[in-house]
Design a protein around this motif. Structure first.
Motif, PDB file in Angstrom:
ATOM      1  N   VAL A 176       0.855  -1.195   0.000  1.00 15.51           N
ATOM      2  CA  VAL A 176       0.000   0.000   0.000  1.00 15.51           C
ATOM      3  C   VAL A 176       0.886   1.239   0.000  1.00 15.51           C
ATOM      4  O   VAL A 176       1.823   1.355   0.803  1.00 15.51           O
ATOM      5  N   GLU A 177       0.612   2.152  -0.919  1.00 15.80           N
ATOM      6  CA  GLU A 177       1.388   3.382  -1.039  1.00 15.80           C
ATOM      7  C   GLU A 177       0.600   4.621  -0.635  1.00 15.80           C
ATOM      8  O   GLU A 177       1.175   5.673  -0.370  1.00 15.80           O
ATOM      9  N   ARG A 178      -0.725   4.504  -0.606  1.00 16.53           N
ATOM     10  CA  ARG A 178      -1.561   5.667  -0.281  1.00 16.53           C
ATOM     11  C   ARG A 178      -2.774   5.180   0.505  1.00 16.53           C
ATOM     12  O   ARG A 178      -3.369   4.158   0.159  1.00 16.53           O
ATOM     13  N   GLU A 179      -3.132   5.886   1.559  1.00 19.66           N
ATOM     14  CA  GLU A 179      -4.303   5.503   2.339  1.00 19.66           C
ATOM     15  C   GLU A 179      -5.543   6.203   1.809  1.00 19.66           C
ATOM     16  O   GLU A 179      -5.469   7.283   1.211  1.00 19.66           O
ATOM     17  N   VAL A 180      -6.679   5.551   2.015  1.00 19.19           N
ATOM     18  CA  VAL A 180      -7.944   6.112   1.547  1.00 19.19           C
ATOM     19  C   VAL A 180      -8.490   7.043   2.619  1.00 19.19           C
ATOM     20  O   VAL A 180      -8.652   6.631   3.779  1.00 19.19           O
ATOM     21  N   PRO A 181      -8.775   8.282   2.284  1.00 19.45           N
ATOM     22  CA  PRO A 181      -9.337   9.191   3.303  1.00 19.45           C
ATOM     23  C   PRO A 181     -10.731   8.751   3.711  1.00 19.45           C
ATOM     24  O   PRO A 181     -11.467   8.144   2.946  1.00 19.45           O
ATOM     25  N   GLY A 182     -11.055   9.070   4.948  1.00 21.04           N
ATOM     26  CA  GLY A 182     -12.380   8.708   5.457  1.00 21.04           C
ATOM     27  C   GLY A 182     -12.252   8.028   6.801  1.00 21.04           C
ATOM     28  O   GLY A 182     -11.226   8.097   7.477  1.00 21.04           O
ATOM     29  N   GLY A 183     -13.312   7.349   7.209  1.00 19.40           N
ATOM     30  CA  GLY A 183     -13.324   6.676   8.497  1.00 19.40           C
ATOM     31  C   GLY A 183     -14.528   7.084   9.310  1.00 19.40           C
ATOM     32  O   GLY A 183     -15.514   7.588   8.780  1.00 19.40           O
ATOM     33  N   VAL A 184     -14.430   6.885  10.614  1.00 19.99           N
ATOM     34  CA  VAL A 184     -15.554   7.171  11.508  1.00 19.99           C
ATOM     35  C   VAL A 184     -15.172   8.209  12.559  1.00 19.99           C
ATOM     36  O   VAL A 184     -15.816   8.296  13.596  1.00 19.99           O
ATOM     37  N   GLY A 185     -14.141   8.993  12.275  1.00 19.15           N
ATOM     38  CA  GLY A 185     -13.659   9.915  13.285  1.00 19.15           C
ATOM     39  C   GLY A 185     -14.228  11.324  13.177  1.00 19.15           C
ATOM     40  O   GLY A 185     -13.797  12.193  13.906  1.00 19.15           O
ATOM     41  N   GLN A 186     -15.159  11.566  12.284  1.00 15.08           N
ATOM     42  CA  GLN A 186     -15.669  12.909  12.088  1.00 15.08           C
ATOM     43  C   GLN A 186     -17.184  12.930  12.250  1.00 15.08           C
ATOM     44  O   GLN A 186     -17.865  11.953  11.958  1.00 15.08           O
ATOM     45  N   GLY A 187     -17.697  14.098  12.711  1.00 20.94           N
ATOM     46  CA  GLY A 187     -19.134  14.257  12.844  1.00 20.94           C
ATOM     47  C   GLY A 187     -19.658  13.787  14.185  1.00 20.94           C
ATOM     48  O   GLY A 187     -18.983  13.071  14.942  1.00 20.94           O
ATOM     49  N   ASP A 188     -20.887  14.188  14.501  1.00 21.38           N
ATOM     50  CA  ASP A 188     -21.508  13.822  15.768  1.00 21.38           C
ATOM     51  C   ASP A 188     -22.159  12.455  15.718  1.00 21.38           C
ATOM     52  O   ASP A 188     -22.457  11.873  16.760  1.00 21.38           O
ATOM     53  N   PHE A 189     -22.379  11.925  14.518  1.00 15.54           N
ATOM     54  CA  PHE A 189     -23.105  10.666  14.386  1.00 15.54           C
ATOM     55  C   PHE A 189     -22.320   9.682  13.529  1.00 15.54           C
ATOM     56  O   PHE A 189     -21.511  10.072  12.680  1.00 15.54           O
ATOM     57  N   ILE A 190     -22.573   8.417  13.774  1.00 12.48           N
ATOM     58  CA  ILE A 190     -22.119   7.353  12.896  1.00 12.48           C
ATOM     59  C   ILE A 190     -23.362   6.626  12.381  1.00 12.48           C
ATOM     60  O   ILE A 190     -24.448   6.754  12.967  1.00 12.48           O
ATOM     61  N   THR A 191     -23.210   5.904  11.307  1.00 15.89           N
ATOM     62  CA  THR A 191     -24.341   5.250  10.666  1.00 15.89           C
ATOM     63  C   THR A 191     -24.115   3.751  10.607  1.00 15.89           C
ATOM     64  O   THR A 191     -23.042   3.301  10.190  1.00 15.89           O
ATOM     65  N   LEU A 192     -25.112   3.007  11.039  1.00  9.91           N
ATOM     66  CA  LEU A 192     -25.108   1.554  10.899  1.00  9.91           C
ATOM     67  C   LEU A 192     -26.014   1.182   9.732  1.00  9.91           C
ATOM     68  O   LEU A 192     -27.155   1.639   9.657  1.00  9.91           O
ATOM     69  N   SER A 193     -25.507   0.356   8.837  1.00  6.56           N
ATOM     70  CA  SER A 193     -26.282  -0.084   7.676  1.00  6.56           C
ATOM     71  C   SER A 193     -26.491  -1.595   7.769  1.00  6.56           C
ATOM     72  O   SER A 193     -25.519  -2.364   7.779  1.00  6.56           O
ATOM     73  N   ALA A 220     -33.735   4.636  14.291  1.00  3.53           N
ATOM     74  CA  ALA A 220     -33.805   4.000  12.976  1.00  3.53           C
ATOM     75  C   ALA A 220     -34.366   4.989  11.974  1.00  3.53           C
ATOM     76  O   ALA A 220     -35.471   5.513  12.159  1.00  3.53           O
ATOM     77  N   LEU A 221     -33.617   5.253  10.905  1.00 10.32           N
ATOM     78  CA  LEU A 221     -34.052   6.184   9.879  1.00 10.32           C
ATOM     79  C   LEU A 221     -34.926   5.522   8.822  1.00 10.32           C
ATOM     80  O   LEU A 221     -35.827   6.140   8.281  1.00 10.32           O
ATOM     81  N   ASP A 222     -34.635   4.255   8.522  1.00 12.19           N
ATOM     82  CA  ASP A 222     -35.428   3.493   7.565  1.00 12.19           C
ATOM     83  C   ASP A 222     -35.185   2.008   7.822  1.00 12.19           C
ATOM     84  O   ASP A 222     -34.678   1.638   8.890  1.00 12.19           O
ATOM     85  N   ALA A 223     -35.529   1.167   6.867  1.00  6.53           N
ATOM     86  CA  ALA A 223     -35.413  -0.280   7.064  1.00  6.53           C
ATOM     87  C   ALA A 223     -33.980  -0.764   7.072  1.00  6.53           C
ATOM     88  O   ALA A 223     -33.722  -1.918   7.434  1.00  6.53           O
ATOM     89  N   ARG A 224     -33.025   0.071   6.708  1.00  5.48           N
ATOM     90  CA  ARG A 224     -31.631  -0.353   6.656  1.00  5.48           C
ATOM     91  C   ARG A 224     -30.700   0.504   7.506  1.00  5.48           C
ATOM     92  O   ARG A 224     -29.656   0.030   7.969  1.00  5.48           O
ATOM     93  N   THR A 225     -31.033   1.763   7.738  1.00  8.12           N
ATOM     94  CA  THR A 225     -30.098   2.715   8.329  1.00  8.12           C
ATOM     95  C   THR A 225     -30.482   3.051   9.762  1.00  8.12           C
ATOM     96  O   THR A 225     -31.642   3.365  10.048  1.00  8.12           O
ATOM     97  N   ILE A 226     -29.492   2.996  10.662  1.00 12.25           N
ATOM     98  CA  ILE A 226     -29.657   3.401  12.069  1.00 12.25           C
ATOM     99  C   ILE A 226     -28.619   4.472  12.360  1.00 12.25           C
ATOM    100  O   ILE A 226     -27.415   4.266  12.143  1.00 12.25           O
ATOM    101  N   GLN A 227     -29.070   5.611  12.821  1.00 12.33           N
ATOM    102  CA  GLN A 227     -28.174   6.711  13.167  1.00 12.33           C
ATOM    103  C   GLN A 227     -27.849   6.655  14.656  1.00 12.33           C
ATOM    104  O   GLN A 227     -28.745   6.565  15.499  1.00 12.33           O
ATOM    105  N   VAL A 228     -26.545   6.704  14.974  1.00 11.26           N
ATOM    106  CA  VAL A 228     -26.083   6.560  16.361  1.00 11.26           C
ATOM    107  C   VAL A 228     -25.236   7.774  16.723  1.00 11.26           C
ATOM    108  O   VAL A 228     -24.314   8.145  15.981  1.00 11.26           O
TER     109      VAL A 228
END
Length: 369
Positions: A176-193, A220-228
């Motif tokens: 691996v030469e470059r990491e993909v930006p992103g993750g779960v370290g930002q924002g007040d909420f995380i999302t479970l799918s 629960a936002l819908d049949a698939r998404t839960i906001q935590v």
């Protein structure tokens, strides 16, 4: 009653796929976390060192062009008009999956596949090949010796092949030469799918999170998404996620479903499948055409010529199928027993199950793949 080999096989597959009740599962088994995902990488390269089983350069000019370009970059200038006849080189595509949170310096597995007419990649070495993502950026570089799970031999026009020789793998073959930006370290909420969309399961997951992590933590936002709602501090968020993914939830009952593979004749159903009373009549029609080759030999001094003669025999056999009464079945064992009584092959079951669904006797969703 003694079951046939086919019936025993069907019963075994069905029982394995559908026995038991619905048990509690951890949230990490039911859902994925938004932003935590793998990314697909692809590249182009050359495999060298093959034992005469590489691309036929007259039919794959891109292989010769790639070799010339590589040699030019390495400082080797080919005389104009040089006709390279290469037998130990193959052009390949290199694919890999970049896991979430991968960091530069980590190694990942790669799959190497021939795109030309190479007979085998066995014993070859992949030269340095950059792997790019969907954005065109290079995220890893692959190189190494291939592992091909197969063997082959040919001589005097005859050949024998075991498994696929045009595809190989290189364990830890890319860095691996470059990491993909992103993750779960930002924002007040995380999302479970949820892996499977279901309103009941989504509601149960939200309730389990609120019970274990505090009221009003999840919704629960819908049949698939839960906001935590998650802590802002990175250390606290990691500990929160570790506790969250290990909470247990008992999912709702699975949907009754029958999966039919029309190509292989495989039939798999889960434990929720039930049958209503019905009657089934099944018969087979067999057409057999056999050819008998003979030689017509003329009498001596007749002036005739010997000629081959082909005689064909056509035999049509229709087996009468009796009417079988299938009782109402409320468990998978009873469904399997009822289908075995019909005495049909897996290919016959495809038509029978579709007809039962149309008649309203099969209480399940029928999916043909």
């Amino acid at each position: 009653m003694t079951l046939s080999r086919t019936a025993r096989l069907i019963a075994c597959v069905l029982l394995i796929s559908g026995s038991g009740a619905v048990y509690a599962q951890k949230i990490k088994e039911l859902a994925s976390i938004g932003g935590v995902r793998s990314n697909q990488l692809i590249g182009y390269g050359l495999v060298v060192g093959l034992d005469g089983s590489g691309d036929q350069t007259t039919q794959t000019p891109f292989t010769v062009q790639s070799v010339v370009n590589m040699l030019t970059q390495l400082g080797v200038n080919m005389p104009p008009g040089t006709n390279l006849q290469l037998k130990n080189v193959a052009a390949v595509t290199v694919t890999a999956s970049l896991p979430a949170f991968s960091r530069p310096g980590q190694n990942i597995d790669v799959t190497v596949s021939s795109i030309g007419n190479a007979k085998s990649l066995r014993g070859g070495t992949l030269l340095m090949s950059p792997l790019k993502g969907a954005d065109g950026q290079i995220y890893a570089v692959a190189q190494g010796n291939l592992v091909v799970a197969g063997a082959g031999a040919s001589a005097a026009g005859s050949s024998t092949t075991v498994n696929q020789l045009a595809v190989g793998r290189i364990p830890n073959g890319a860095t691996v030469e470059r990491e993909v930006p992103g993750g779960v370290g930002q924002g007040d909420f995380i999302t479970l799918s949820l892996n499977d969309a279901d309103f009941s399961t989504a509601s149960k997951v939200a309730q389990a999170v609120n019970t274990g992590m505090g009221a009003t933590t999840a919704r629960a936002l819908d049949a698939r998404t839960i906001q935590v709602k998650a802590p802002q501090d990175p250390d606290a968020r990691v500990s929160f996620m570790a506790k969250l993914e290990n909470l247990t939830v008992t999912p709702s009952d699975v949907t009754a479903k029958v999966i039919i593979n029309a190509r292989t004749g495989s039939v798999v159903m889960n434990k929720a499948v039930t049958l209503e009373p019905c009657a089934i009549s099944h018969g087979n029609l067999t057409v057999t055409i056999s050819a008998k080759n003979e030689v017509s030999q003329p009498n001596a001094l007749s002036g005739g010529k010997t000629k081959p003669v082909q005689n064909a025999t056509v035999d049509i056999k229709a087996e009468k199928g009796g009417v079988t009464a299938v009782p109402k079945s409320a468990s998978l064992n009873e469904v399997v027993r009822a289908l075995n009584q019909i005495g049909a092959t897996p290919q016959d079951l495809l038509a029978i199950l579709q007809a039962m669904k149309s008649a309203g006797a099969l209480q399940a969703e029928l999916e043909v793949i």
